[in-house]
Design a protein around this motif. Structure first.
Motif, PDB file in Angstrom:
ATOM      1  N   ARG A 307       0.851  -1.194   0.000  1.00 24.06           N
ATOM      2  CA  ARG A 307       0.000   0.000   0.000  1.00 24.06           C
ATOM      3  C   ARG A 307       0.887   1.245   0.000  1.00 24.06           C
ATOM      4  O   ARG A 307       1.083   1.925   1.013  1.00 24.06           O
ATOM      5  CB  ARG A 307      -0.945  -0.017   1.200  1.00 24.06           C
ATOM      6  CG  ARG A 307      -2.196   0.826   0.979  1.00 24.06           C
ATOM      7  CD  ARG A 307      -3.300   0.393   1.929  1.00 24.06           C
ATOM      8  NE  ARG A 307      -4.472   1.255   1.831  1.00 24.06           N
ATOM      9  CZ  ARG A 307      -5.378   1.197   0.873  1.00 24.06           C
ATOM     10  NH1 ARG A 307      -5.228   0.330  -0.105  1.00 24.06           N
ATOM     11  NH2 ARG A 307      -6.427   1.999   0.867  1.00 24.06           N
ATOM     12  N   ILE A 308       1.419   1.551  -1.169  1.00 26.24           N
ATOM     13  CA  ILE A 308       2.440   2.575  -1.366  1.00 26.24           C
ATOM     14  C   ILE A 308       1.831   3.808  -2.025  1.00 26.24           C
ATOM     15  O   ILE A 308       1.003   3.699  -2.925  1.00 26.24           O
ATOM     16  CB  ILE A 308       3.575   2.028  -2.259  1.00 26.24           C
ATOM     17  CG1 ILE A 308       4.293   0.858  -1.567  1.00 26.24           C
ATOM     18  CG2 ILE A 308       4.562   3.112  -2.648  1.00 26.24           C
ATOM     19  CD1 ILE A 308       5.079   1.258  -0.360  1.00 26.24           C
ATOM     20  N   SER A 309       2.259   4.977  -1.580  1.00 27.66           N
ATOM     21  CA  SER A 309       1.921   6.223  -2.277  1.00 27.66           C
ATOM     22  C   SER A 309       3.171   6.733  -2.988  1.00 27.66           C
ATOM     23  O   SER A 309       4.255   6.727  -2.409  1.00 27.66           O
ATOM     24  CB  SER A 309       1.452   7.288  -1.276  1.00 27.66           C
ATOM     25  OG  SER A 309       0.232   6.914  -0.686  1.00 27.66           O
ATOM     26  N   PRO A 310       3.045   7.171  -4.241  1.00 25.45           N
ATOM     27  CA  PRO A 310       4.222   7.699  -4.944  1.00 25.45           C
ATOM     28  C   PRO A 310       4.649   9.039  -4.370  1.00 25.45           C
ATOM     29  O   PRO A 310       4.003   9.583  -3.469  1.00 25.45           O
ATOM     30  CB  PRO A 310       3.736   7.820  -6.390  1.00 25.45           C
ATOM     31  CG  PRO A 310       2.260   8.014  -6.278  1.00 25.45           C
ATOM     32  CD  PRO A 310       1.837   7.223  -5.080  1.00 25.45           C
ATOM     33  N   SER A 311       5.704   9.620  -4.886  1.00 27.30           N
ATOM     34  CA  SER A 311       6.225  10.900  -4.386  1.00 27.30           C
ATOM     35  C   SER A 311       5.180  12.010  -4.543  1.00 27.30           C
ATOM     36  O   SER A 311       4.240  11.905  -5.343  1.00 27.30           O
ATOM     37  CB  SER A 311       7.512  11.262  -5.131  1.00 27.30           C
ATOM     38  OG  SER A 311       7.270  11.331  -6.527  1.00 27.30           O
ATOM     39  N   ASN A 312       5.346  13.082  -3.778  1.00 29.47           N
ATOM     40  CA  ASN A 312       4.338  14.141  -3.699  1.00 29.47           C
ATOM     41  C   ASN A 312       3.986  14.756  -5.050  1.00 29.47           C
ATOM     42  O   ASN A 312       2.851  15.209  -5.253  1.00 29.47           O
ATOM     43  CB  ASN A 312       4.819  15.244  -2.748  1.00 29.47           C
ATOM     44  CG  ASN A 312       4.831  14.784  -1.312  1.00 29.47           C
ATOM     45  OD1 ASN A 312       4.059  13.895  -0.930  1.00 29.47           O
ATOM     46  ND2 ASN A 312       5.704  15.357  -0.496  1.00 29.47           N
ATOM     47  N   PHE A 313       4.920  14.785  -5.966  1.00 31.20           N
ATOM     48  CA  PHE A 313       4.663  15.348  -7.288  1.00 31.20           C
ATOM     49  C   PHE A 313       3.425  14.730  -7.920  1.00 31.20           C
ATOM     50  O   PHE A 313       2.629  15.411  -8.585  1.00 31.20           O
ATOM     51  CB  PHE A 313       5.884  15.115  -8.179  1.00 31.20           C
ATOM     52  CG  PHE A 313       5.687  15.520  -9.613  1.00 31.20           C
ATOM     53  CD1 PHE A 313       5.843  16.850 -10.005  1.00 31.20           C
ATOM     54  CD2 PHE A 313       5.354  14.572 -10.583  1.00 31.20           C
ATOM     55  CE1 PHE A 313       5.677  17.216 -11.342  1.00 31.20           C
ATOM     56  CE2 PHE A 313       5.184  14.927 -11.911  1.00 31.20           C
ATOM     57  CZ  PHE A 313       5.344  16.262 -12.292  1.00 31.20           C
ATOM     58  N   TRP A 314       3.227  13.444  -7.680  1.00 32.56           N
ATOM     59  CA  TRP A 314       2.139  12.720  -8.349  1.00 32.56           C
ATOM     60  C   TRP A 314       0.791  12.934  -7.699  1.00 32.56           C
ATOM     61  O   TRP A 314      -0.228  12.500  -8.248  1.00 32.56           O
ATOM     62  CB  TRP A 314       2.499  11.247  -8.447  1.00 32.56           C
ATOM     63  CG  TRP A 314       3.727  11.059  -9.274  1.00 32.56           C
ATOM     64  CD1 TRP A 314       4.995  10.825  -8.829  1.00 32.56           C
ATOM     65  CD2 TRP A 314       3.811  11.182 -10.693  1.00 32.56           C
ATOM     66  NE1 TRP A 314       5.878  10.780  -9.876  1.00 32.56           N
ATOM     67  CE2 TRP A 314       5.180  10.986 -11.043  1.00 32.56           C
ATOM     68  CE3 TRP A 314       2.886  11.417 -11.713  1.00 32.56           C
ATOM     69  CZ2 TRP A 314       5.623  11.039 -12.357  1.00 32.56           C
ATOM     70  CZ3 TRP A 314       3.319  11.452 -13.022  1.00 32.56           C
ATOM     71  CH2 TRP A 314       4.665  11.274 -13.339  1.00 32.56           C
ATOM     72  N   ASN A 315       0.754  13.606  -6.553  1.00 36.23           N
ATOM     73  CA  ASN A 315      -0.546  13.971  -5.982  1.00 36.23           C
ATOM     74  C   ASN A 315      -1.283  14.982  -6.856  1.00 36.23           C
ATOM     75  O   ASN A 315      -2.505  15.080  -6.818  1.00 36.23           O
ATOM     76  CB  ASN A 315      -0.368  14.555  -4.569  1.00 36.23           C
ATOM     77  CG  ASN A 315       0.015  13.496  -3.563  1.00 36.23           C
ATOM     78  OD1 ASN A 315      -0.361  12.324  -3.691  1.00 36.23           O
ATOM     79  ND2 ASN A 315       0.772  13.902  -2.546  1.00 36.23           N
ATOM     80  N   THR A 316      -0.530  15.726  -7.656  1.00 38.91           N
ATOM     81  CA  THR A 316      -1.138  16.751  -8.515  1.00 38.91           C
ATOM     82  C   THR A 316      -0.793  16.533  -9.988  1.00 38.91           C
ATOM     83  O   THR A 316      -0.872  17.455 -10.797  1.00 38.91           O
ATOM     84  CB  THR A 316      -0.676  18.155  -8.090  1.00 38.91           C
ATOM     85  OG1 THR A 316       0.762  18.188  -8.072  1.00 38.91           O
ATOM     86  CG2 THR A 316      -1.211  18.508  -6.710  1.00 38.91           C
TER      87      THR A 316
END
Length: 429
Positions: A307-316
């Motif tokens: 259950r991984i979230s990518p780096s913050n750049f990919w939130n937007t």
């Protein structure tokens, strides 16, 4: 009538056995029907029969007509010299070996129950999807469950073949094998080959060295995927491009992969950019991933790892050079289910086999705890009365459809075998 039906009849003794006779009226007793050989040479090897008062050990050949023996030129083929019985549907000519000795013939049609032939014909009639669709609701549940279990392990064996191939290519580095398999399955069906080519283009030793910075992994993945070739305006994209140029020079990497990544018809959350970013974060956050997952015994543990979230750049962002409204791109539970089914379970199965460990029960328990897959094949089985309760059963049904139904292998399928059985005294239970 087809020859494979006669193979089925002889293999399962689905005919009246108590009063068998040759075409010359010699009584036949079957001690062993022989081993079914799906290769060149006689059909059944090492049968044991009593014909008349003589016990014979040798091979059995099967044809629709006796004359097929000569059509196929068996009389001049030494591989057929040890045939002790010629089983045919219709006897139309006497047959002889190369030394002119006559071969006993069993004309099978007079010993097969009419109900067996009717069941066979019924199973092979026109279908809307699969041949047995109208009979599925009447199946014995115990037989069905046993067959589904065998099908699941057939599918697992097939998936583990790729593990073995990768293991040989990576000089037995299980971590590197997992990296390639995960990459392939992170690409889903559309981009699986491209993701695999990408993973194989970067030596895993480089992944180990550069995993301390997720940006380095993203630079490697996006660069080798050919996604950094354009003149991007985003600061983050420019930084990845600089990093990629440095890493390419440092490690003397080759050119980007040849297969372009596909975005078309994907939901944004499944864009290859998002999957690569998640993949990069996975290897940034977890060192020695294979050692970690090989010990897990529950799906809860699997969810915790993947259950991984990518780096913050990919939130937007969904792509490198176009901003989008904020949305967390955490790996979904359903995607983790696919990763476990298609990557973790097969590699653990292969790993256990390499160590001589029998641990299928724990793997089955993990798969049985996964929700049933949703696709058109599973939906169609459900409409015909076979409802899957978990992923163990859906995996088995996928194997059934693709490897048996689609290939018309009804006579090798336990469902088909059961449905064809007539009233013969020799029926095997």
């Amino acid at each position: 009538m087809k020859e494979d039906f006669l193979h089925y009849l002889w293999k399962f003794k689905n005919f009246e056995c108590s009063n068998l006779t040759t075409t010359s009226s010699l009584p036949i007793t079957i001690i062993q029907s022989g081993q079914y050989l799906e290769q060149a040479g006689p059909d059944f090897f090492n049968a044991q029969l009593i014909i008349g008062n003589q016990k014979w050990a040798g091979n059995v050949e099967i044809h629709l007509k006796s004359s097929d023996w000569y059509v196929h030129h068996h009389e001049i083929d030494s591989a057929y010299d040890n045939v002790i019985l010629h089983v045919v549907w219709e006897h139309d000519v006497e047959i002889y070996r190369a030394d002119n000795s006559e071969i006993p013939v069993l004309e099978l049609q007079q010993f097969v129950a009419e109900s067996t032939i009717e069941n066979y014909d019924s199973l092979r009639t026109a279908k809307s999807w699969i041949f047995c669709e109208k009979q599925l609701r009447s199946l014995d549940q115990f037989l069905l469950n046993n067959w589904l279990e065998r099908l699941f392990f057939e599918r697992l064996e097939r998936k583990s073949v790729l593990v073995t191939v990768f293991l040989q290519q990576s000089t037995s580095d299980w971590e590197a094998v997992l990296f390639c398999l995960l990459a392939k399955n992170f690409g889903l069906n559309t981009n699986s080959d491209s993701f695999l080519e990408l993973a194989q283009s970067i030596p895993f030793s480089i992944i180990r060295k550069e995993s301390f910075e997720v940006e380095n992994l993203e630079a490697l993945f996006f660069g080798m995927a050919g996604l950094l070739d354009l003149d991007h305006q985003e600061v983050y994209s420019k930084d990845l491009k600089l990093r990629y140029a440095y890493l390419t020079s440092k490690y003397q990497l080759g050119q980007p992969i040849m297969r372009p990544l596909q975005f078309y018809k994907h939901r944004p959350d499944n864009f290859p950019t998002i999957r690569l970013a998640q993949f990069a974060m996975l290897y940034h956050q977890i060192a020695n991933l294979f050692s970690r997952v090989v010990e897990l015994t529950t799906m809860e543990g699997m969810y915790d790892v993947f259950r991984i979230s990518p780096s913050n750049f990919w939130n937007t962002h969904y792509v490198l050079d176009k901003q989008s409204p904020f949305k967390s791109k955490i790996v979904s539970k359903s995607f983790i289910d696919l990763i476990v089914l298609n990557t973790i379970i097969p590699i653990r199965f292969a790993y256990n086999q390499s160590l001589g460990i029998e641990d299928t029960e724990s793997l089955v328990q993990i798969v049985q705890s996964i929700a049933p897959e949703k696709n058109t094949i599973i939906d169609r089985f459900d409409s015909f009365g076979v409802s899957a309760q978990n992923a163990f059963q859906t995996q088995a049904l996928l194997q059934l459809k693709k490897e048996y139904c689609d290939k018309s292998r009804c006579l090798e399928c336990q469902i088909g075998i059961e449905l064809i059985k007539g009233n013969s005294k020799c029926n095997l239970s």
